[in-house]
Write an enzyme that holds these catalytic residues in place. Structure first.
Site, PDB file in Angstrom:
ATOM      1  N   GLU A   1     -40.599  12.116 -25.621  1.00  0.00           N
ATOM      2  CA  GLU A   1     -40.745  13.533 -25.309  1.00  0.00           C
ATOM      3  C   GLU A   1     -40.446  14.420 -26.525  1.00  0.00           C
ATOM      4  O   GLU A   1     -39.913  15.512 -26.411  1.00  0.00           O
ATOM      5  CB  GLU A   1     -39.814  13.870 -24.129  1.00  0.00           C
ATOM      6  CG  GLU A   1     -40.311  14.979 -23.245  1.00  0.00           C
ATOM      7  CD  GLU A   1     -41.812  15.076 -23.232  1.00  0.00           C
ATOM      8  OE1 GLU A   1     -42.443  14.170 -22.663  1.00  0.00           O
ATOM      9  OE2 GLU A   1     -42.359  16.030 -23.796  1.00  0.00           O
TER      10      GLU A   1
HETATM   11  C1  FAD Z   1     -39.763   3.714 -23.828  1.00  0.00           C
HETATM   12  C2  FAD Z   1     -40.768   4.726 -24.232  1.00  0.00           C
HETATM   13  C3  FAD Z   1     -41.379   5.506 -23.244  1.00  0.00           C
HETATM   14  C4  FAD Z   1     -42.351   6.427 -23.600  1.00  0.00           C
HETATM   15  N1  FAD Z   1     -43.020   7.139 -22.617  1.00  0.00           N
HETATM   16  C5  FAD Z   1     -44.105   7.872 -22.945  1.00  0.00           C
HETATM   17  C6  FAD Z   1     -44.950   8.443 -21.941  1.00  0.00           C
HETATM   18  O1  FAD Z   1     -44.689   8.330 -20.731  1.00  0.00           O
HETATM   19  N2  FAD Z   1     -46.060   9.114 -22.330  1.00  0.00           N
HETATM   20  C7  FAD Z   1     -46.395   9.258 -23.627  1.00  0.00           C
HETATM   21  O2  FAD Z   1     -47.420   9.855 -23.908  1.00  0.00           O
HETATM   22  N3  FAD Z   1     -45.620   8.742 -24.622  1.00  0.00           N
HETATM   23  C8  FAD Z   1     -44.486   8.057 -24.296  1.00  0.00           C
HETATM   24  N4  FAD Z   1     -43.712   7.503 -25.289  1.00  0.00           N
HETATM   25  C9  FAD Z   1     -44.047   7.744 -26.676  1.00  0.00           C
HETATM   26  C10 FAD Z   1     -43.046   8.680 -27.364  1.00  0.00           C
HETATM   27  O3  FAD Z   1     -43.201   9.984 -26.891  1.00  0.00           O
HETATM   28  C11 FAD Z   1     -43.264   8.544 -28.870  1.00  0.00           C
HETATM   29  O4  FAD Z   1     -42.745   7.272 -29.242  1.00  0.00           O
HETATM   30  C12 FAD Z   1     -42.583   9.646 -29.655  1.00  0.00           C
HETATM   31  O5  FAD Z   1     -43.232  10.868 -29.424  1.00  0.00           O
HETATM   32  C13 FAD Z   1     -42.568   9.366 -31.170  1.00  0.00           C
HETATM   33  O6  FAD Z   1     -43.810   8.969 -31.637  1.00  0.00           O
HETATM   34  P1  FAD Z   1     -43.937   7.641 -32.519  1.00  0.00           P
HETATM   35  O7  FAD Z   1     -43.261   6.551 -31.781  1.00  0.00           O
HETATM   36  O8  FAD Z   1     -45.348   7.437 -32.873  1.00  0.00           O
HETATM   37  O9  FAD Z   1     -43.078   7.930 -33.797  1.00  0.00           O
HETATM   38  P2  FAD Z   1     -43.579   8.723 -35.100  1.00  0.00           P
HETATM   39  O10 FAD Z   1     -44.317   9.944 -34.690  1.00  0.00           O
HETATM   40  O11 FAD Z   1     -44.266   7.773 -35.997  1.00  0.00           O
HETATM   41  O12 FAD Z   1     -42.200   9.158 -35.736  1.00  0.00           O
HETATM   42  C14 FAD Z   1     -41.406   8.281 -36.541  1.00  0.00           C
HETATM   43  C15 FAD Z   1     -40.293   9.091 -37.216  1.00  0.00           C
HETATM   44  O13 FAD Z   1     -40.886  10.112 -38.044  1.00  0.00           O
HETATM   45  C16 FAD Z   1     -40.416  11.386 -37.667  1.00  0.00           C
HETATM   46  N5  FAD Z   1     -41.486  12.378 -37.764  1.00  0.00           N
HETATM   47  C17 FAD Z   1     -42.790  12.231 -37.407  1.00  0.00           C
HETATM   48  N6  FAD Z   1     -43.446  13.374 -37.608  1.00  0.00           N
HETATM   49  C18 FAD Z   1     -42.566  14.274 -38.080  1.00  0.00           C
HETATM   50  C19 FAD Z   1     -42.633  15.640 -38.462  1.00  0.00           C
HETATM   51  N7  FAD Z   1     -43.757  16.337 -38.375  1.00  0.00           N
HETATM   52  N8  FAD Z   1     -41.506  16.241 -38.919  1.00  0.00           N
HETATM   53  C20 FAD Z   1     -40.343  15.561 -38.993  1.00  0.00           C
HETATM   54  N9  FAD Z   1     -40.214  14.269 -38.641  1.00  0.00           N
HETATM   55  C21 FAD Z   1     -41.310  13.636 -38.179  1.00  0.00           C
HETATM   56  C22 FAD Z   1     -39.918  11.249 -36.234  1.00  0.00           C
HETATM   57  O14 FAD Z   1     -38.922  12.206 -35.920  1.00  0.00           O
HETATM   58  C23 FAD Z   1     -39.396   9.817 -36.220  1.00  0.00           C
HETATM   59  O15 FAD Z   1     -38.079   9.792 -36.661  1.00  0.00           O
HETATM   60  C24 FAD Z   1     -42.701   6.604 -24.954  1.00  0.00           C
HETATM   61  C25 FAD Z   1     -42.065   5.829 -25.936  1.00  0.00           C
HETATM   62  C26 FAD Z   1     -41.136   4.897 -25.585  1.00  0.00           C
HETATM   63  C27 FAD Z   1     -40.527   4.037 -26.662  1.00  0.00           C
END
Ligand code: FAD
Length: 594
Positions: A437
């Site tokens: 989220e």
């Molecule tokens: C158990 C679980 C349940 C989930 N449930 C849902 C769901 O129901 N629906 C859904 O759609 N998604 C869901 N997600 C996905 C979740 O919302 C994403 O994992 C999350 O938004 C982060 O995206 P990412 O994993 O691709 O990490 P990334 O976006 O790759 O981020 C990696 C790191 O980089 C940092 N970062 C990235 N961009 C920026 C920026 N612009 N500025 C500063 N820092 C940045 C982040 O803060 C993080 O520390 C779920 C994930 C998990 C693990």
């Protein structure tokens, strides 16, 4: 293992005294939301959380979820508890009465949500996502979709999901590739979504997905994203279930925590295309999805509060029983709660939890005010406050939950590190909260970018002014509350200076703003928490003086607020220094030197 017991006394205090239930129940549409209706509801919710949901927490953690032949299963205990949740009508508590809900304030829905999440966070995610989907459909879908879907979702007979994430599109939703091709009366959806919480299961006969996708001719970036409702089973005009839609789960993730919540990879359109229905306008989907995301952010913050509370209850009970060592000046075996350092840890948990609860519920109340007031100025003020506080609730509460659930393990000593007490599960379950989220980094960017700079600091100025108004009130309470008065004033001053620093940085050093964002968010959370604890202390002080109500509870509230002022608020100095340091060292290091 300690049973989960909803902290009803504090819940009632926060709802009535800090979040202002009385004022909310005067708003049009909330006339029925009075104390005599709500008290029994909260008591019954507390019983349900303790007796029905709570006992499924360890079973779910140990049993996890599986996918076999495209069917996701969770331990039967969870399914049975969910059926009772549906029978109790809990999903519809704060949904509009028009489609079968009870129409109660979000404030009350937040209190029951805290109970569901405290009892079983992995299971609690399911109604949490359904609630967000209901809100989004109510706010943006066509009448036809509302008629077909809302009643079953509000009753909990069908659940909802939020499908944003794709392998290349996590924090950056502009990178979404899932396709939506217009067809007669609907769209054909194809693509892959990952990490979809409760993306499939057998607890209900249908699952309603809200999916972000892109039309073939859509503009690049977030301006080309549309929102679709895609049911697992299509729904006939008379509301009965029709054909299986072309959306299938291919796997569920093995994870660190929330084992009982299926985190699914969903494939859309492997067999010709899933049928989806547009919500809102083409290419305007993200704005609609923000209805769901904003509520979900408040609710994830509440998850942080809830799991911290559960961790605290277990640690407190353990500390009262475990005998170890002696306490100076008191010969004989001591229970560990008698040791100053253990008491420090318990008070850190208790005081932060109470500050978190107050911050979250006061935010929930601003949502109710902004939706129900007839006064345009009050509405604008309240929605500005909601927007400002939402990233703070999501970011600060979930970051603090990491610390508190870890302290919960520490209080148990070695026993906490093994699984039998539950303390380890709370720490594992809490870990996701700063990630999904919108990560804390994304919340912090939202806070400084959209809520401070884009607003020229206006909503924050209103907040700072209100915090300042507490100063003479606390001063009039005499020496007992002086350390609280002084802490709130110091914290407020730091938050004001840091805000001005941010506003002054926009032109020359945009990087500096985003380097400062995390510390600024933590500063804001710590100070807002102090403000709420200050308000709480003043009310408790007055009640004690007037012999009004539960003296034990009110005495404890004043002491807990003093602890927050004297031991927690000083953290704001560190956040302030770090946020405003003007250091760019994090950017100066070349990538290959990391
Ligand atoms: C158990 C679980 C349940 C989930 N449930 C849902 C769901 O129901 N629906 C859904 O759609 N998604 C869901 N997600 C996905 C979740 O919302 C994403 O994992 C999350 O938004 C982060 O995206 P990412 O994993 O691709 O990490 P990334 O976006 O790759 O981020 C990696 C790191 O980089 C940092 N970062 C990235 N961009 C920026 C920026 N612009 N500025 C500063 N820092 C940045 C982040 O803060 C993080 O520390 C779920 C994930 C998990 C693990």
């Amino acid at each position: 293992m300690t049973d989960y017991n909803a902290p009803l006394k504090d819940l009632n205090f926060v709802i009535n005294e800090l979040a202002g239930l009385q004022e909310i129940s005067k708003l049009p549409g909330f006339e029925h939301a009075t104390d005599d209706l709500l008290e029994p509801i909260l008591e019954e919710a507390s019983r349900f959380a303790r007796e029905v949901l709570g006992p499924t927490n360890t079973v779910g953690d140990q049993g996890g979820c599986r996918v076999k032949d495209g069917v996701v299963s969770v331990p039967s205990e969870l399914s049975e508890a969910y059926q009772l949740f549906v029978e109790g009508g809990w999903q519809g508590l704060d949904c509009s009465a028009e489609h079968g809900g009870m129409g109660l304030p979000v404030l009350i829905g937040s209190a029951t949500a805290e109970m569901w999440q405290g009892a079983n966070l992995a299971l609690g995610l399911c109604p949490m996502l359904t609630a967000g989907a209901i809100e989004t459909i109510e706010a943006h879908a066509s009448e036809e979709l509302k008629q077909l879907y809302l009643e079953k979702m509000i009753s909990g007979e069908w659940t909802g999901t939020m499908d944003l994430t794709e392998p290349q599109a996590g924090s950056d939703l502009a990178a979404i590739k899932t396709q939506a091709v217009p067809d007669t009366g609907h769209y054909i959806i194809s693509g892959t979504k990952i990490f979809i919480t409760w993306g499939d299961h057998e607890m209900t006969e249908n699952v309603v997905h809200l999916v972000l996708a892109r039309l073939p001719d859509a503009p690049e970036g977030i301006r080309g994203i549309s929102l679709f409702l895609v049911p697992k089973f299509l729904v006939n005009d008379d509301g009965s279930l029709g054909d299986r839609n072309d959306v299938f789960v291919t796997s569920v993730e093995h994870k660190l925590g929330i084992h009982a919540s299926p985190t699914c990879v969903l494939n859309y359109g492997d067999n010709g295309g899933a049928i989806g229905y547009l919500i809102g306008q083409e290419n305007r989907g993200l704005a609609c999805m923000f209805t769901m995301m904003n509520l979900a952010r408040l609710q994830v913050g509440i998850q942080g509060l809830a799991v911290s509370e559960r961790s605290y209850q277990a640690a407190r009970d353990y500390a009262k029983e475990r005998v170890q060592g002696e306490v100076l000046g008191s010969p004989g075996p001591a229970r560990i709660i008698q040791h100053p350092d253990v008491r420090r840890m318990l008070m850190t948990m208790k005081s932060l939890i109470e500050a978190m609860r107050a911050t979250a519920y006061v935010t929930a109340a601003t949502i109710d005010i902004s939706r129900h007031t007839e006064d345009a100025d009050v509405r604008n003020e309240a929605s500005g406050r909601t927007a400002l506080l939402t990233p703070i609730v999501k970011g600060w509460l979930t970051e603090v939950a990491q610390e508190l659930t870890s302290i919960g393990v520490q209080i148990h000593g070695g026993t906490g590190f093994v699984e039998e007490t539950g303390a380890a599960q709370y720490l594992r379950d809490a870990r996701i909260l700063t990630i999904y989220e919108g990560t804390t980094g994304i919340q912090a960017n939202d806070l400084v970018g959209r809520k401070i700079l884009a607003d020229s600091g206006l909503a924050m100025q209103h907040l700072l002014k209100e915090i300042a108004e507490l100063d003479p009130v606390l001063a009039s309470c005499g020496p007992e509350l002086e350390s609280i008065r002084s802490a709130v004033a110091t914290g407020r001053q730091r938050l004001e200076e840091a805000t001005n620093w941010l506003l002054g940085k926009t032109q020359d050093k945009p990087d500096a703003v985003y380097l400062a964002a995390f510390d600024y968010l933590m500063l804001a959370g710590t100070v807002v928490g102090a403000w709420q604890m200050g308000r709480a202390a003043e009310i408790a002080h007055k009640k004690l003086a007037g012999n009004d109500g539960d003296a034990e509870f009110h005495k404890a509230k004043v002491i807990t607020a003093r602890f927050y002022a004297e031991e927690i608020l000083p953290r704001s100095a560190g956040y302030f220094e770090a946020a405003t340091s003007d250091s760019s060292s994090a950017m100066d290091l070349q990538e290959d030197q990391f």
